[in-house]
Design an enzyme around this catalytic site. Structure first.
Site, short mmCIF file in Angstrom:
data_model
loop_
_atom_site.label_atom_id
_atom_site.label_comp_id
_atom_site.label_asym_id
_atom_site.label_seq_id
_atom_site.Cartn_x
_atom_site.Cartn_y
_atom_site.Cartn_z
N LEU A 286 12.46 35.89 92.95
CA LEU A 286 11.97 34.86 93.87
C LEU A 286 12.73 33.55 93.75
CD1 LEU A 286 8.13 35.48 93.50
CD2 LEU A 286 9.56 36.07 95.44
N ARG A 287 13.77 33.56 92.91
CA ARG A 287 14.51 32.31 92.70
C ARG A 287 15.14 31.81 94.01
NH1 ARG A 287 17.12 33.55 87.90
NH2 ARG A 287 15.55 32.61 86.58
N GLY A 288 15.62 32.72 94.84
CA GLY A 288 16.24 32.34 96.11
C GLY A 288 15.26 31.63 97.02
#
Length: 348
Positions: A286-288
């Site tokens: 979920l970093r993006g």
């Protein structure tokens, strides 16, 4: 204007840099919100990577730090204080402060872990019962910019330490049962040339943004860049004077954006579309999503807006996602173009 002459070593003005808009925007947004997670700049040799990074550090307003403190501690922000400063304040001691330029720390390729993290003097600790700490580069970089040139050639172990410190905002040094922890909040900037080797995907993913820069091919623009550099080399102070007003304007825009950032809102539907794009591109984790949300808010604040609009997301999303796509050796399409295609279909 006398301030111009007082500079010990003249730095090429940020606003005088021609082209390389991707790199400049990524640096500005990370300065507005360091929690974006830094920027990786990949590109050809001799494209002004180091010059641009030093120029953004020189552009930033001075910061107030506690005097006689190794860690550039903030006088009022608890998260940016060393334990020494916290203890002094809790004891009711009045601390002196002074203003310094935003720290710009270079990490040399041959650096050791001790040079990066700092060292504990075990003899002093055992014999005198005093925690004696020799600070490393992570301490010096607190509240500043840490620049790693040729990051793709840096030892993976050091890259891991760097990324962990950048993500957590703290550096912990442990030796023989003795532990020292200090704040280490910095904008991590890495640069490299893809011809000299790629970063491991899991490390690349930890950089918030990824700017790609190419050698300018247009003759007139190349001439403009060469002339600008020659002018600076011949008389740096005249060049600095010429761009003084533009520098002040950009500095004010950055400071205003930093102040405005916490009030900028992003609509729920737009968040859903950002996550839809990440899902469609098969972005792992979920970093993006998180970085795109942060960068969009920083860009909106930079534009003086109270709410993120579709155009703001479009402006930053490729920088946030292109390095997170899975590499397919048979792919004929560039990762940035792949992001653009999906963005165009979802954010129409």
């Amino acid at each position: 204007m006398n301030k111009i002459k007082n500079q010990t070593r003249p730095v090429f003005p940020f606003t005088a840099i021609v082209g390389q808009e991707e790199m400049k925007l990524a640096l500005i947004l990370n300065v507005i919100d360091p929690k974006i997670g830094g920027v990786m700049i990949m590109g050809d040799r001799g494209t002004g990577k180091s010059t641009t990074i030093r120029a953004i550090a020189d552009l930033l307003p001075q910061i107030e730090v506690v005097s006689e403190d190794f860690f550039n501690s903030h006088i009022s922000d608890y998260d940016l204080m060393s334990d020494f400063v916290k203890n002094q304040m809790e004891s009711g001691i009045t601390l002196a402060t002074h203003m310094i330029k935003v720290p710009m720390v270079d990490l040399p390729l041959g650096a050791t872990e001790d040079r990066l993290c700092g060292t504990i003097d075990i003899e002093k600790a055992l014999n005198e019962g005093i925690k004696s700490f020799d600070p490393g580069l992570l301490a010096k970089a607190n509240r500043g910019i840490l620049y790693v040139d040729e990051v793709n050639l840096l030892d993976d172990h050091l890259v891991d330490i760097l990324l962990d410190a950048a993500a957590s905002g703290w550096n912990t040094v442990e030796r023989e049962g003795i532990s020292i922890r200090h704040p280490s909040r910095f904008v991590l900037v890495g640069s490299g040339n893809p011809e000299e080797g790629e970063l491991r995907p899991q490390l690349l993913d930890r950089f918030g943004m990824h700017a790609e820069i190419r050698t300018v091919r247009e003759a007139s623009l190349r001439v403009q860049i060469v002339e600008q550099r020659s002018k600076f080399d011949q008389n740096p102070y005249d060049c600095i004077k010429e761009f003084y007003e533009k520098q002040i304007q950009l500095k004010e825009s950055i400071v205003n954006a930093q102040t405005k950032l916490s009030d900028v809102l992003i609509d729920y539907d737009l968040k859903v579309k950002i996550s839809q794009i990440c899902g469609e591109l098969n972005v792992d984790g979920l970093r993006g999503d998180i970085v795109t949300n942060r960068a969009s808010r920083a860009f909106a604040a930079y534009q003086g807006k109270d709410q993120v609009e579709v155009e703001d997301v479009k402006r930053v999303i490729t920088l946030c996602l292109r390095h997170r796509l899975r590499k397919d050796p048979l792919d004929t399409i560039d990762s940035g173009m792949k992001v653009d295609q999906v963005v165009s279909s979802i954010l129409s």
